[in-house]
Design a protein around this motif. Structure first.
Motif, PDB file in Angstrom:
ATOM      1  N   THR A   1      -4.184  -4.509  -0.338  1.00  0.00           N
ATOM      2  CA  THR A   1      -3.541  -3.206  -0.219  1.00  0.00           C
ATOM      3  C   THR A   1      -4.107  -2.425   0.962  1.00  0.00           C
ATOM      4  N   LYS A   2      -5.418  -2.393   1.084  1.00  0.00           N
ATOM      5  CA  LYS A   2      -6.050  -1.653   2.184  1.00  0.00           C
ATOM      6  C   LYS A   2      -5.774  -2.325   3.526  1.00  0.00           C
ATOM      7  N   GLY A   3      -5.834  -3.654   3.533  1.00  0.00           N
ATOM      8  CA  GLY A   3      -5.583  -4.360   4.781  1.00  0.00           C
ATOM      9  C   GLY A   3      -4.170  -4.158   5.282  1.00  0.00           C
TER      10      GLY A   3
ATOM     11  N   ASN B   1     -11.736  -5.477   4.423  1.00  0.00           N
ATOM     12  CA  ASN B   1     -11.710  -4.562   3.274  1.00  0.00           C
ATOM     13  C   ASN B   1     -12.105  -5.243   1.965  1.00  0.00           C
ATOM     14  N   TYR B   2     -12.563  -6.481   2.064  1.00  0.00           N
ATOM     15  CA  TYR B   2     -12.899  -7.235   0.857  1.00  0.00           C
ATOM     16  C   TYR B   2     -14.379  -7.054   0.542  1.00  0.00           C
ATOM     17  N   SER B   3     -14.678  -6.291  -0.502  1.00  0.00           N
ATOM     18  CA  SER B   3     -16.071  -5.984  -0.829  1.00  0.00           C
ATOM     19  C   SER B   3     -16.554  -6.613  -2.133  1.00  0.00           C
TER      20      SER B   3
ATOM     21  N   ALA C   1      -2.257  -1.604   4.619  1.00  0.00           N
ATOM     22  CA  ALA C   1      -2.101  -0.200   4.999  1.00  0.00           C
ATOM     23  C   ALA C   1      -2.543   0.050   6.437  1.00  0.00           C
ATOM     24  N   GLN C   2      -3.405  -0.806   6.952  1.00  0.00           N
ATOM     25  CA  GLN C   2      -3.925  -0.632   8.304  1.00  0.00           C
ATOM     26  C   GLN C   2      -3.086  -1.348   9.368  1.00  0.00           C
TER      27      GLN C   2
ATOM     28  N   GLU D   1      -7.078  -5.074  -4.152  1.00  0.00           N
ATOM     29  CA  GLU D   1      -7.536  -3.884  -3.421  1.00  0.00           C
ATOM     30  C   GLU D   1      -7.680  -4.180  -1.932  1.00  0.00           C
ATOM     31  N   ALA D   2      -8.229  -5.338  -1.601  1.00  0.00           N
ATOM     32  CA  ALA D   2      -8.416  -5.696  -0.202  1.00  0.00           C
ATOM     33  C   ALA D   2      -7.076  -5.881   0.500  1.00  0.00           C
TER      34      ALA D   2
ATOM     35  N   ASN E   1     -20.226  -7.471   3.866  1.00  0.00           N
ATOM     36  CA  ASN E   1     -19.626  -6.539   2.905  1.00  0.00           C
ATOM     37  C   ASN E   1     -20.230  -6.725   1.517  1.00  0.00           C
TER      38      ASN E   1
ATOM     39  N   PRO F   1       0.826  -1.195   0.000  1.00  0.00           N
ATOM     40  CA  PRO F   1       0.000   0.000   0.000  1.00  0.00           C
ATOM     41  C   PRO F   1       0.862   1.246   0.000  1.00  0.00           C
TER      42      PRO F   1
END
Length: 262
Positions: free
Chosen positions: A194-196, A164-166, A198-199, A191-192, A77, A31
């Motif tokens: 990368t966002k996960g 974050n998986y939508s 980043a957190q 995407e999930a 989600n 991320p």
């Protein structure tokens, strides 16, 4: 009346997590502004001449990965995105505005059907997933990967990614009655991840890097992702059974009939 049939969203939710949170994938899709992690280079996975393709380590690996997934979060989600798609439809959006809560009531009625379908497809595809693992991992490697997914670090990684998986791309295709593609499946997962990532704290990312270096099977597992992606895509395109499809249509019709009686 709006007819909703053959919707593909939410197929194989658990299997979609099989390589979702592996350290190697996380390193390949870092991320923005994420803390640096150790650089890892893994050789491409090659099939093995496995004398024990039915070894219990492979079923245990699948169960370990599934156990790290909170399917209620994944399903919630997914249903939220379905709701967004439904409200974007002019007719459904207008009906929901005229009778607030209409879409939420439809989703509540649909959810048990989708949950049941997901369980069936996941069960049907579990032997195929196990066969892929047996083609690339030794029983010992499978056991090592399973141990990671059962560890606090593995579960924490999966939890962040799953939250974050939508499945927006997959669901959008399904709502348009279009086949789900591997690119869409892979895009939603990237995407999930990368966002996960980043957190996560810097210390967690560094720990994941150390774990991957100490457990080469994790790196190898990520290299199997093309084969897993193909199975996941097939799962996403599995149709509802005629009975489940009819039940969803009945839910929609009943909600409209109750809220807009003739």
């Amino acid at each position: 009346m709006i007819r909703i049939s053959a919707m593909r969203y939410g197929r194989g939710l658990l299997a979609a997590m099989l390589v979702l949170g592996t350290p190697a994938m996380a390193q390949e899709a870092p991320p923005p502004m994420a803390p640096p992690a150790p650089r890892m280079i893994a050789p491409a996975a090659a099939t093995i001449a496995n004398p024990q393709p039915d070894h219990p380590a492979y079923s245990d690996l699948i169960l370990a990965i599934e156990g790290a997934v909170d399917k209620d979060i994944v399903l919630a989600n997914a249903m939220a995105v379905v709701g967004q798609q439904l409200r974007a439809d002019p007719n459904v959006g207008a009906a929901d505005a005229a009778s607030p809560g209409l879409v939420d009531e439809i989703l509540a009625g649909m959810r048990p059907v989708i949950d049941r379908h997901n369980d069936r497809v996941t069960k049907d595809y579990r032997p195929r997933m196990m066969a892929v693992m047996a083609d690339y991992l030794t029983p010992e490697e499978a056991s090592n990967v399973a141990a990671f997914y059962r560890s606090d670090l593995g579960r924490k990684l999966m939890g962040g990614v799953i939250s974050n998986y939508s499945m927006e791309s997959v669901i959008a295709a399904g709502m348009k009655e279009q086949p789900v593609t591997e690119a869409q499946v892979r895009g939603d997962i990237t995407e999930a991840v990368t966002k996960g990532m980043a957190q996560m704290d810097k210390s967690d990312i560094e720990a994941i890097g150390r774990e991957a270096l100490a457990n080469p099977a994790l790196m190898k597992l990520q290299r199997i992702s093309p084969q897993i992606n193909r199975l996941r895509t097939q799962m996403e395109n599995e149709p509802l059974s005629p009975a489940d499809d009819a039940e969803i249509v009945a839910v929609v019709e009943a909600v409209f009939a109750k809220r807009f009686p003739q």
